[in-house]
Design an enzyme around this catalytic site. Structure first.
Site, PDB file in Angstrom:
ATOM      1  N   SER A  25      42.607  32.923  36.234  1.00  0.00           N
ATOM      2  CA  SER A  25      42.519  34.262  36.828  1.00  0.00           C
ATOM      3  C   SER A  25      41.154  34.494  37.454  1.00  0.00           C
ATOM      4  O   SER A  25      40.156  33.872  37.078  1.00  0.00           O
ATOM      5  CB  SER A  25      42.757  35.331  35.759  1.00  0.00           C
ATOM      6  OG  SER A  25      44.028  35.161  35.189  1.00  0.00           O
TER       7      SER A  25
HETATM    8  C1  LIG Z   1      47.338  33.460  34.942  1.00  0.00           C
HETATM    9  S1  LIG Z   1      47.712  32.076  33.968  1.00  0.00           S
HETATM   10  C2  LIG Z   1      46.574  32.207  32.623  1.00  0.00           C
HETATM   11  C3  LIG Z   1      45.128  32.157  33.035  1.00  0.00           C
HETATM   12  C4  LIG Z   1      44.162  32.020  31.919  1.00  0.00           C
HETATM   13  N1  LIG Z   1      44.257  33.121  30.994  1.00  0.00           N
HETATM   14  C5  LIG Z   1      42.746  31.895  32.445  1.00  0.00           C
HETATM   15  O1  LIG Z   1      42.359  32.622  33.354  1.00  0.00           O
HETATM   16  O2  LIG Z   1      41.997  31.062  31.921  1.00  0.00           O
HETATM   17  C6  LIG Z   1      49.233  32.538  33.197  1.00  0.00           C
HETATM   18  C7  LIG Z   1      49.830  31.489  32.305  1.00  0.00           C
HETATM   19  O3  LIG Z   1      50.878  32.076  31.561  1.00  0.00           O
HETATM   20  C8  LIG Z   1      51.754  31.047  31.206  1.00  0.00           C
HETATM   21  N2  LIG Z   1      53.027  31.593  30.725  1.00  0.00           N
HETATM   22  C9  LIG Z   1      54.058  32.090  31.446  1.00  0.00           C
HETATM   23  N3  LIG Z   1      55.051  32.478  30.633  1.00  0.00           N
HETATM   24  C10 LIG Z   1      54.655  32.214  29.362  1.00  0.00           C
HETATM   25  C11 LIG Z   1      55.246  32.392  28.088  1.00  0.00           C
HETATM   26  N4  LIG Z   1      56.457  32.906  27.928  1.00  0.00           N
HETATM   27  N5  LIG Z   1      54.541  32.016  26.997  1.00  0.00           N
HETATM   28  C12 LIG Z   1      53.302  31.465  27.128  1.00  0.00           C
HETATM   29  N6  LIG Z   1      52.708  31.276  28.319  1.00  0.00           N
HETATM   30  C13 LIG Z   1      53.364  31.646  29.417  1.00  0.00           C
HETATM   31  C14 LIG Z   1      51.847  30.204  32.471  1.00  0.00           C
HETATM   32  O4  LIG Z   1      52.256  28.875  32.167  1.00  0.00           O
HETATM   33  C15 LIG Z   1      50.429  30.292  33.027  1.00  0.00           C
HETATM   34  O5  LIG Z   1      49.687  29.144  32.737  1.00  0.00           O
END
Ligand SMILES: C[S@@+](CC[C@H](N)C(=O)[O-])C[C@H]1O[C@@H](n2cnc3c(N)ncnc32)[C@H](O)[C@@H]1O
Length: 412
Positions: free
Chosen positions: A80
């Site tokens: 992000s």
């Molecule tokens: C915006 S990214 C996270 C960025 C991270 N927090 C960072 O900035 O370092 C969102 C993540 O949510 C994960 N995601 C989507 N659905 C999910 C679920 N049901 N459970 C866990 N993770 C999930 C995706 O695989 C993706 O990698």
């Protein structure tokens, strides 16, 4: 943790300047306010998580680094943007020693959280995608964050083995609040979540009060969509589809529209109504739009490509979508025009179809109500379990029914 960057006596890594500049930008933007959050951005070597990305852009305050796109071209994983990470960390009101669950991994955000909670705290980061958790684990190992546990799982069930948590920070768009998130949050703990409400996403800071969550502020944001059991994407009703010019309505629990009639209406002449209500150039529509979705029953969002605007099909476009009042084969959407005051814009509405003019008038009326009665107010958002009886929810306002929860939006 990366202690090399904390004292002047140790030689600075070459990117230290980029991190210091990033911290300054986040302060200027008002995104990072507390000393520990600011210090975290000075310390985390975020570029190591995305070695293929341009070094300078990984330290851009507004730059999200996309790391995965699905077969339909939808972005499903990213690191992000620093501004958004800082904003959510401030919303979480973190303190040393806390136990934090991050939902959606990447690496850098877990490292930032780890910096703030310190050696006496603990961060658990969970992602549904093992490619993401493998990369996050490698990054956290390389950068030396030992108080972070990386878990591969669908976060619908939380991470019971490490619960309860003082804070849960969700970094993926959610349309619902699964029961596990509430159960695994301590009483009085904070859940920060990009919650989609009738198509509009706000990262809301909730405080747990028994079996309900009560908002303590929210911010405008955009996040990648949830996958797994909780997947719940918006649906598109396409009104016009020529390459680069698509115009569609984004539906999120709205009634099924008469797409054919609305497509016809789009090609009919427009009626424009102006409200006399103005916004400064840097003022966002975030509160106005939440008011409109509270007050008006059938208000999906208009998603139009920039090409549709340059061809004159629609007068306004926004990646977040534009509130659009729909009734049968007619619709009206919010728009703006420049005024003779520099950097001030007047809000209005553009209607199409047999009832386009009345709908534009109705939308303008609610813009005026917001300006008169709610301009300085902030909505209160509450989340109750799906089975909560009606009389437990606030009587006024808007209710959004999801599988696990009942969301209420009310205004003072
Ligand atoms: C915006 S990214 C996270 C960025 C991270 N927090 C960072 O900035 O370092 C969102 C993540 O949510 C994960 N995601 C989507 N659905 C999910 C679920 N049901 N459970 C866990 N993770 C999930 C995706 O695989 C993706 O990698």
């Amino acid at each position: 943790m990366d202690s090399t960057s904390t004292t002047d006596s140790v030689e600075k890594p070459p990117e230290q300047e980029l991190r210091d500049e990033l911290a300054e930008s986040l302060i200027e933007l008002g995104a990072a306010r507390s000393a520990r959050v600011i210090a975290a951005f000075r310390n985390v070597r975020r570029h190591l998580a995305t070695p293929d990305a341009d070094l300078v852009s990984t330290y851009g305050a507004e730059v999200a680094t996309i790391t995965k796109t699905d077969e339909r071209g939808v972005q499903i994983s990213s690191v992000s943007a620093p501004r958004v990470q800082a904003m959510q960390m401030e919303q979480a009101d973190l303190a040393p020693g806390m136990s934090v669950l991050e939902i959606g991994s990447g690496g850098p955000n877990a490292a930032l959280l780890s910096e703030v909670v310190g050696d006496t705290g603990h961060v658990v980061t969970v992602d549904i995608d093992s490619e993401v958790t493998d990369r996050a684990s490698a990054f956290l190992k390389e950068t030396g964050y030992r108080n972070v546990t990386v878990v591969t799982a669908d976060a619908e069930g939380g991470v019971p083995d490490h619960a309860p948590f003082d804070r849960i920070v969700v970094t993926v768009q959610a349309a619902d609040i699964p029961p596990a998130w509430l159960d695994q949050l301590k009483e009085g703990g904070r859940l920060v979540v990009p919650l989609r409400m009738r198509g509009m996403t706000r990262t809301v800071a909730f405080v747990r009060d028994g079996d309900r969550l009560v908002s303590d502020g929210f911010e405008l944001c955009g996040f990648v969509p949830m996958q797994g059991v909780g997947e719940n994407r918006v649906r598109l009703a396409v009104l016009h589809d020529v390459e680069g010019e698509q115009v569609a309505l984004r539906l999120d629990g709205h009634p099924e529209p008469d797409t054919e009639a609305l497509a016809k209406a789009l090609s009919m002449p427009r009626s424009t109504r102006w409200s006399g209500v103005t916004l400064g150039g840097s003022e966002s529509n975030e509160h106005l739009d939440l008011w409109l979705t509270t007050a008006l029953d059938n208000l999906p969002l208009l998603a139009a490509m920039p090409g549709a605007r340059s061809r004159g099909l629609v007068a306004s476009v926004s990646p977040l979508g534009i509130p659009t009042l729909v009734d049968g084969g007619s619709f009206a959407y919010r728009t703006v025009r420049a005024t003779d005051q520099e950097d001030r814009y007047e809000l209005g509405a553009i209607g199409h179809g047999p009832r386009g003019q009345q709908l534009a008038e109705r939308l303008v009326e609610e813009i005026q109500v917001w300006d008169r009665e709610h301009r300085s107010d902030r909505a209160r958002i509450e989340v109750y379990p799906a089975g909560a009886p009606d009389d437990r929810l606030p009587a006024d306002g808007r209710r959004i029914e999801r599988r696990h929860s009942r969301v209420s939006i009310t205004w003072p």
